[in-house]
Design a protein around this motif. Structure first.
Motif, PDB file in Angstrom:
ATOM      1  N   GLU A  92       7.546  38.519  60.202  1.00  0.00           N
ATOM      2  CA  GLU A  92       6.530  39.037  61.126  1.00  0.00           C
ATOM      3  C   GLU A  92       5.158  38.431  60.832  1.00  0.00           C
ATOM      4  O   GLU A  92       4.396  38.109  61.736  1.00  0.00           O
ATOM      5  N   GLY A  93       4.844  38.271  59.538  1.00  0.00           N
ATOM      6  CA  GLY A  93       3.569  37.662  59.160  1.00  0.00           C
ATOM      7  C   GLY A  93       3.467  36.237  59.644  1.00  0.00           C
ATOM      8  O   GLY A  93       2.435  35.820  60.181  1.00  0.00           O
ATOM      9  N   TYR A  94       4.550  35.467  59.480  1.00  0.00           N
ATOM     10  CA  TYR A  94       4.550  34.076  59.941  1.00  0.00           C
ATOM     11  C   TYR A  94       4.463  34.012  61.459  1.00  0.00           C
ATOM     12  O   TYR A  94       3.741  33.180  62.019  1.00  0.00           O
ATOM     13  N   LYS A  95       5.187  34.901  62.127  1.00  0.00           N
ATOM     14  CA  LYS A  95       5.190  34.911  63.593  1.00  0.00           C
ATOM     15  C   LYS A  95       3.778  35.146  64.139  1.00  0.00           C
ATOM     16  O   LYS A  95       3.337  34.470  65.070  1.00  0.00           O
ATOM     17  N   LYS A  96       3.069  36.091  63.522  1.00  0.00           N
ATOM     18  CA  LYS A  96       1.685  36.393  63.928  1.00  0.00           C
ATOM     19  C   LYS A  96       0.800  35.167  63.723  1.00  0.00           C
ATOM     20  O   LYS A  96      -0.018  34.814  64.573  1.00  0.00           O
ATOM     21  N   GLN A  97       0.948  34.536  62.561  1.00  0.00           N
ATOM     22  CA  GLN A  97       0.115  33.387  62.229  1.00  0.00           C
ATOM     23  C   GLN A  97       0.416  32.226  63.171  1.00  0.00           C
ATOM     24  O   GLN A  97      -0.502  31.546  63.654  1.00  0.00           O
ATOM     25  N   LEU A  98       1.678  31.982  63.432  1.00  0.00           N
ATOM     26  CA  LEU A  98       2.075  30.884  64.317  1.00  0.00           C
ATOM     27  C   LEU A  98       1.582  31.123  65.737  1.00  0.00           C
ATOM     28  O   LEU A  98       1.127  30.191  66.418  1.00  0.00           O
ATOM     29  N   ALA A  99       1.652  32.367  66.192  1.00  0.00           N
ATOM     30  CA  ALA A  99       1.267  32.699  67.568  1.00  0.00           C
ATOM     31  C   ALA A  99      -0.204  32.377  67.842  1.00  0.00           C
ATOM     32  O   ALA A  99      -0.568  32.034  68.972  1.00  0.00           O
ATOM     33  N   LYS A 100      -1.054  32.477  66.810  1.00  0.00           N
ATOM     34  CA  LYS A 100      -2.487  32.223  66.998  1.00  0.00           C
ATOM     35  C   LYS A 100      -2.741  30.836  67.583  1.00  0.00           C
ATOM     36  O   LYS A 100      -3.683  30.639  68.345  1.00  0.00           O
ATOM     37  N   ASN A 101      -1.899  29.877  67.218  1.00  0.00           N
ATOM     38  CA  ASN A 101      -2.081  28.512  67.714  1.00  0.00           C
ATOM     39  C   ASN A 101      -1.799  28.389  69.207  1.00  0.00           C
ATOM     40  O   ASN A 101      -2.186  27.396  69.829  1.00  0.00           O
ATOM     41  N   TYR A 102      -1.107  29.381  69.774  1.00  0.00           N
ATOM     42  CA  TYR A 102      -0.726  29.327  71.186  1.00  0.00           C
ATOM     43  C   TYR A 102      -1.514  30.320  72.040  1.00  0.00           C
ATOM     44  O   TYR A 102      -1.355  30.329  73.250  1.00  0.00           O
ATOM     45  N   LEU A 103      -2.354  31.140  71.394  1.00  0.00           N
ATOM     46  CA  LEU A 103      -3.116  32.158  72.122  1.00  0.00           C
ATOM     47  C   LEU A 103      -4.568  31.726  72.256  1.00  0.00           C
ATOM     48  O   LEU A 103      -5.497  32.446  71.884  1.00  0.00           O
ATOM     49  N   THR A 104      -4.761  30.541  72.758  1.00  0.00           N
ATOM     50  CA  THR A 104      -6.123  30.028  72.925  1.00  0.00           C
ATOM     51  C   THR A 104      -6.152  29.049  74.088  1.00  0.00           C
ATOM     52  O   THR A 104      -5.121  28.475  74.458  1.00  0.00           O
ATOM     53  N   ASP A 458       4.130  38.512  73.048  1.00  0.00           N
ATOM     54  CA  ASP A 458       5.509  39.017  73.131  1.00  0.00           C
ATOM     55  C   ASP A 458       6.394  38.106  73.968  1.00  0.00           C
ATOM     56  O   ASP A 458       7.619  38.105  73.798  1.00  0.00           O
ATOM     57  N   ARG A 459       5.786  37.338  74.880  1.00  0.00           N
ATOM     58  CA  ARG A 459       6.554  36.458  75.768  1.00  0.00           C
ATOM     59  C   ARG A 459       6.574  34.997  75.302  1.00  0.00           C
ATOM     60  O   ARG A 459       7.197  34.151  75.947  1.00  0.00           O
ATOM     61  N   LEU A 460       5.898  34.703  74.214  1.00  0.00           N
ATOM     62  CA  LEU A 460       5.790  33.313  73.775  1.00  0.00           C
ATOM     63  C   LEU A 460       7.150  32.658  73.568  1.00  0.00           C
ATOM     64  O   LEU A 460       7.352  31.497  73.925  1.00  0.00           O
ATOM     65  N   ALA A 461       8.076  33.405  72.965  1.00  0.00           N
ATOM     66  CA  ALA A 461       9.388  32.834  72.680  1.00  0.00           C
ATOM     67  C   ALA A 461      10.141  32.470  73.952  1.00  0.00           C
ATOM     68  O   ALA A 461      11.009  31.602  73.954  1.00  0.00           O
ATOM     69  N   ILE A 462       9.827  33.155  75.069  1.00  0.00           N
ATOM     70  CA  ILE A 462      10.472  32.859  76.351  1.00  0.00           C
ATOM     71  C   ILE A 462       9.763  31.711  77.054  1.00  0.00           C
ATOM     72  O   ILE A 462      10.390  30.825  77.633  1.00  0.00           O
ATOM     73  N   GLU A 463       8.432  31.703  76.966  1.00  0.00           N
ATOM     74  CA  GLU A 463       7.626  30.769  77.772  1.00  0.00           C
ATOM     75  C   GLU A 463       7.362  29.427  77.096  1.00  0.00           C
ATOM     76  O   GLU A 463       7.097  28.442  77.781  1.00  0.00           O
ATOM     77  N   ASN A 464       7.431  29.379  75.759  1.00  0.00           N
ATOM     78  CA  ASN A 464       7.026  28.156  75.071  1.00  0.00           C
ATOM     79  C   ASN A 464       8.159  27.648  74.180  1.00  0.00           C
ATOM     80  O   ASN A 464       8.497  28.245  73.164  1.00  0.00           O
ATOM     81  N   LYS A 465       8.731  26.527  74.583  1.00  0.00           N
ATOM     82  CA  LYS A 465       9.875  25.946  73.885  1.00  0.00           C
ATOM     83  C   LYS A 465       9.518  25.560  72.444  1.00  0.00           C
ATOM     84  O   LYS A 465      10.276  25.810  71.504  1.00  0.00           O
ATOM     85  N   GLU A 466       8.350  24.939  72.273  1.00  0.00           N
ATOM     86  CA  GLU A 466       7.939  24.494  70.939  1.00  0.00           C
ATOM     87  C   GLU A 466       7.800  25.674  69.985  1.00  0.00           C
ATOM     88  O   GLU A 466       8.280  25.641  68.845  1.00  0.00           O
ATOM     89  N   TYR A 467       7.133  26.723  70.453  1.00  0.00           N
ATOM     90  CA  TYR A 467       6.962  27.932  69.639  1.00  0.00           C
ATOM     91  C   TYR A 467       8.321  28.531  69.282  1.00  0.00           C
ATOM     92  O   TYR A 467       8.568  28.898  68.122  1.00  0.00           O
ATOM     93  N   ALA A 468       9.213  28.639  70.277  1.00  0.00           N
ATOM     94  CA  ALA A 468      10.534  29.234  70.044  1.00  0.00           C
ATOM     95  C   ALA A 468      11.311  28.442  68.998  1.00  0.00           C
ATOM     96  O   ALA A 468      11.924  29.018  68.087  1.00  0.00           O
ATOM     97  N   ASN A 469      11.286  27.118  69.127  1.00  0.00           N
ATOM     98  CA  ASN A 469      12.016  26.281  68.177  1.00  0.00           C
ATOM     99  C   ASN A 469      11.459  26.414  66.763  1.00  0.00           C
ATOM    100  O   ASN A 469      12.204  26.538  65.789  1.00  0.00           O
ATOM    101  N   THR A 470      10.132  26.372  66.652  1.00  0.00           N
ATOM    102  CA  THR A 470       9.486  26.465  65.333  1.00  0.00           C
ATOM    103  C   THR A 470       9.785  27.804  64.681  1.00  0.00           C
ATOM    104  O   THR A 470      10.103  27.875  63.486  1.00  0.00           O
ATOM    105  N   LEU A 471       9.718  28.864  65.474  1.00  0.00           N
ATOM    106  CA  LEU A 471       9.961  30.204  64.948  1.00  0.00           C
ATOM    107  C   LEU A 471      11.413  30.354  64.494  1.00  0.00           C
ATOM    108  O   LEU A 471      11.702  30.924  63.436  1.00  0.00           O
ATOM    109  N   LYS A 472      12.320  29.813  65.283  1.00  0.00           N
ATOM    110  CA  LYS A 472      13.745  29.916  64.939  1.00  0.00           C
ATOM    111  C   LYS A 472      14.054  29.139  63.661  1.00  0.00           C
ATOM    112  O   LYS A 472      14.799  29.610  62.791  1.00  0.00           O
ATOM    113  N   GLU A 473      13.464  27.957  63.532  1.00  0.00           N
ATOM    114  CA  GLU A 473      13.681  27.158  62.318  1.00  0.00           C
ATOM    115  C   GLU A 473      13.155  27.890  61.092  1.00  0.00           C
ATOM    116  O   GLU A 473      13.785  27.882  60.027  1.00  0.00           O
TER     117      GLU A 473
END
Length: 652
Positions: A92-104, A458-473
Motif C-alpha cells: 500500500e505504501g509503494y502504491k501510494k508513492q507510485l500513484a503520485k507520479n500519475y496524479l499531476t 482508485d482507477r489508475l490500474a484500469i486507466e493507465n497501462k504503465e502504472y498497472a504493469n509497474t504495480l503488478k511487477e
C-alpha cells in the motif's frame, strides 16, 4: 483490515484483467490460468539488457525461467503471503508513492518549469504599495482594501509612485517598500508574475496575494548574476555612533586591510577581529546568496563586483558598518537541464504546486463529469455556526438534509453532505477560524480535490497501462522475496544438518589448488626490486625492508602477505610456485614483482568453514531446484507452441 485485503485483491484483479484485455494470445497456462504473449514479451524486452548470462537471452530458456517465476507467485498466494500485514502495509505504501507520479498535470508542470527558468535568467528591480487584507478578512474589509488600492493607483498617475509611497506608508495597514532586485521564487507567485509581466517604468494593475492588494512599479530588469559564496570581516559602525567612534571603526578596518595586503590570513583575522560573530567562527564565511537576498545593496554590489575566486575587496561601508569581502566561489546560472531538478523541487515547495493541482483537478472534473448540488452546499453554509470559531461547533447528524448528495464524480462516486460536515467538525480543532464563509469555501475546494484525486487514484490500474504493469511487477517481486526467504534463504542458513550433508556429498567441488603462504613485493623500479630481493634473501624482516626502501616522500615498494593458489591473478606470468625467493618479474611497464613462497601445500578439499559462503550459495540453488521441480509436478503447465513461435519471430 478485511477492507484493506479486499482493496489489495481488487487491485490485483484489475491488473490481471487489464493485461488480459490487451492481447488474447496465450503463450502458456498454469492450471488453466493464462499468461499472455504481450506480458511475456514486455518483461523479456525490459530485462534482456540486464541479463549477463547469454543462455537466459534465449527465448526457450527465458520461457522456462518465466514459468518458474509464475509458479513461485502462485505458491506465495497459496501460502497466503499476500494477506500478511507486513506485505499489505509495504504494498500500500509503494502504491501510494507510485500513484503520485500519475496524479499531476505534466503539461502544467512543464509550462511552470519553463516559465521559472526564463524568469530565473533575469532580476527585476521594483517597489510596491500594499494595502493589507489577508485571506481570512471579511468580504467588506477585502472590498475596502481593493477600493483603496484603486484609489492609490489613481494618485500615483497624478503625483508619482515615490511620492504616494512615502505619503501613505504607515507600517500598519499600508506599506510602501523598495524591494531592490529579486528573481524567481523570492516573492509569492502572484506578485512575482505581476512584477515580471509589468514593463519597465510602468505600474501594474492591482494584484491580490495572501497579504492583500499590491500595485508594483518596475524600475529595471537585468540579467541574473547567479549566486556567490563569500567571507567577510566586519567592523561595526552605526549612524547613531559618535564621530569619534565612526572614525575609530574606519581606522580599524583599514589597519586590518593593510594586514591582509602584507599576507595575513583572511580566516584568522576574521576569527579574531570581525564583529559579525555568527560568521567569525567560520573564518568569516557566509552562506551562498543571490543578488537581492541580503539587506544591504552596498554589500551585494561590492561582492558581485569581485572577479576571481580569492579576490579581496577594499573596505566598503554598509548600513551595518565596514566590510572587507573575499570571494570564495561564483555559481553562475546553468542550462535548463542543469537547473531543472532544483526548479522542480522549488515548485513543489511553492504555491505554484497548487496551480498544478488545480489544473489537474479541473481536467479531471471534465473527464469524470463532475456535478455539484448547489442547494446542498447552501445547506452546509446555513448550519455551520459561529461556534466553529471557538472549536465547539457540531452538526445534527439526524437531520435528513445531511444525506443529500453534495457532488458526484462520473455519476458513480457520490459524496454526501454529512461527509463534508464531518470533515469541518474535525478540522475546526486545529483551525483558527476568523471568517466562517472563507473557512467553509477553502475546505470545500480542498475536499473536492481530495475526492476527485482519490477517485483517479482508485482507477489508475484500469486507466493507465504503465502504472498497472509497474504495480503488478512490484507486487509479485515483493511476494517472491518473502517466499524465497521462507523456502530457501533462511532454510539454507539455519539447516546446519542439511548443509553438512550437502557439503559432504559435494566436498570434491570445493578444493584448494596447490598453494602456499607467500610474501608479495611490488616495486616501482628495477633498482628497488634488486634491493628488496637482496634483503629478502638475507632474511630481513618486512618492516626493516619497508623502512630501508620507502621514504616519507616516495613509496618504492608495497609488500603484502597472502595465500597464493595456482591461477591467482597476483602470480606473474611464467612463475611457478616454488619455495623461496623468486626471480624479479616485470608484471607491467614500471612494475616489478618478487614472490617469497613458503611450504607448497598440495591440492585438497576445503573445510566447510573455509568454503561456507560458496557452499551455502550452492545449497540454496540445490534447494530451489528441488523445490521448483516439485512445483512443476504439482501444477499443469501447457505451452502454446504456435504463439511461442510468433514470439521468437518478433524478437528476431
Amino acid at each position: 483490515m478485511n477492507s484493506m485485503k479486499n482493496t489489495i485483491f481488487l487491485v490485483f484483479v484489475l491488473l490481471v484483467s487489464l493485461v488480459s484485455a490487451q492481447n488474447k494470445e496465450i503463450i502458456f497456462t498454469v492450471d488453466n490460468e493464462p499468461v499472455y504473449k504481450d506480458e511475456f514479451l514486455r518483461i523479456y524486452k525490459k530485462n534482456i539488457d540486464l541479463v549477463k548470462d547469454e543462455s537466459q537471452k534465449d527465448i526457450d530458456e527465458y520461457l522456462e525461467l518465466y514459468i518458474d517465476y509464475k509458479l513461485k507467485v502462485l505458491q506465495s498466494e497459496e501460502l497466503g503471503l499476500d494477506e500478511k500485514n507486513s506485505f499489505i502495509k509495504e504494498f500500500e505504501g509503494y502504491k501510494k508513492q507510485l500513484a503520485k507520479n500519475y496524479l499531476t498535470d505534466t503539461k502544467a508542470t512543464d509550462a511552470l518549469l519553463n516559465e521559472a527558468y526564463e524568469r530565473y535568467l533575469k532580476e527585476v528591480k521594483a517597489k510596491h504599495i500594499l494595502v493589507l487584507a489577508n485571506e481570512a478578512a471579511k468580504p467588506s474589509d477585502t472590498l475596502e482594501a481593493f477600493n483603496k488600492i484603486l484609489e492609490l493607483k489613481e494618485q500615483v498617475a497624478k503625483e508619482g509612485f515615490e511620492n504616494v509611497m512615502k505619503k501613505v506608508h504607515n507600517g500598519k495597514t499600508i506599506f510602501g517598500e523598495d524591494l531592490g532586485y529579486f528573481s524567481v521564487f523570492r516573492m509569492v507567485y502572484p506578485f512575482e508574475s505581476a512584477a515580471y509581466n509589468t514593463p519597465v517604468g510602468t505600474v501594474s494593475d492591482p494584484v491580490r496575494t495572501k497579504f492583500g492588494y499590491h500595485i508594483i512599479k518596475v524600475y529595471d530588469v537585468r540579467d541574473n548574476k547567479g549566486e556567490l559564496e563569500v567571507a567577510h570581516i566586519m567592523v561595526a559602525s552605526k549612524d547613531s555612533d559618535t564621530d569619534d567612534a565612526k572614525q575609530h571603526a574606519k581606522q580599524k578596518v583599514f589597519e586590518l586591510y593593510e594586514e591582509l595586503k602584507k599576507g595575513g590570513s583572511f580566516e584568522d583575522i576574521a576569527k579574531t577581529y570581525s564583529d559579525d560573530k555568527a560568521s567569525a567562527t567560520a573564518g568569516g564565511r557566509l552562506g551562498k546568496f543571490a543578488a537581492g537576498s541580503l539587506s544591504s545593496a552596498a554589500f551585494e554590489d561590492a561582492a558581485f563586483s569581485l572577479k576571481k575566486d580569492g579576490d579581496v575587496s577594499e573596505p566598503i561601508k554598509s548600513e551595518f558598518g565596514w566590510h572587507i569581502i573575499k570571494l570564495i566561489r561564483k555559481y553562475p546560472i546553468g542550462s535548463y537541464e542543469d537547473e531543472k531538478g532544483d526548479l522542480e523541487m522549488k515548485i513543489k515547495q511553492d504555491s505554484r504546486s497548487q496551480y498544478i493541482t488545480e489544473s489537474f483537478v479541473n481536467m479531471l472534473k471534465k473527464q469524470y463529469n463532475f456535478k455539484e448540488n448547489k442547494e446542498a452546499y447552501e445547506y452546509v453554509t446555513s448550519v455551520v455556526a459561529d461556534s466553529i470559531k471557538t472549536r465547539k461547533w457540531t452538526f445534527d447528524s439526524e437531520n435528513p438534509n445531511v444525506e443529500k448528495i453534495l457532488f458526484t464524480v462520473n455519476d458513480e462516486k457520490k459524496v454526501f453532505v454529512k461527509d463534508f460536515l464531518q470533515l469541518l467538525e474535525m478540522r475546526q480543532r486545529r483551525a483558527n477560524v476568523q471568517n466562517v464563509d472563507q473557512f467553509i469555501k477553502q475546505n470545500y475546494e480542498l475536499f473536492i480535490q481530495q475526492q476527485i484525486l482519490q477517485y483517479k487514484e482508485d482507477r489508475l490500474a484500469i486507466e493507465n497501462k504503465e502504472y498497472a504493469n509497474t504495480l503488478k511487477e512490484y507486487r509479485d517481486g515483493l511476494l517472491l522475496f518473502d517466499l524465497m526467504q521462507m523456502k530457501i534463504w533462511n532454510k539454507a542458513k539455519e539447516d546446519t544438518l542439511g548443509l553438512d550433508m550437502f557439503y559432504e556429498k559435494h566436498k570434491g567441488e570445493y578444493m584448494w589448488k596447490e598453494r602456499t603462504d607467500a610474501v608479495i613485493a611490488v616495486c616501482t623500479s628495477k633498482d628497488a626490486a634488486n634491493q628488496v630481493q637482496k634483503l629478502l634473501k638475507e632474511g630481513a624482516s618486512l618492516e626493516d625492508i619497508k623502512e630501508k626502501i620507502n621514504t616519507k616522500d616516495r613509496i618504492n615498494a608495497v609488500i603484502t602477505s597472502k595465500t597464493l593458489e595456482v591461477g591467482d591473478d597476483a602470480i606473474p606470468s611464467g612463475y611457478k610456485l616454488k619455495e623461496g625467493v623468486s626471480d624479479i618479474y616485470e608484471t607491467r611497464p614500471g612494475e616489478f614483482t618478487i614472490i617469497v613462497a613458503g611450504e607448497i601445500k598440495k591440492s585438497e578439499p576445503k573445510k566447510l568453514d573455509e568454503a561456507k559462503g560458496k557452499v551455502i550459495s550452492d545449497y540454496q540453488q540445490s534447494l530451489e531446484a528441488q523445490w521448483l521441480n516439485g512445483l512443476r509436478k504439482g501444477h499443469t503447465i501447457i505451452v502454446n507452441k504456435k504463439v511461442l513461435k510468433k514470439v521468437k519471430k518478433e524478437v528476431k
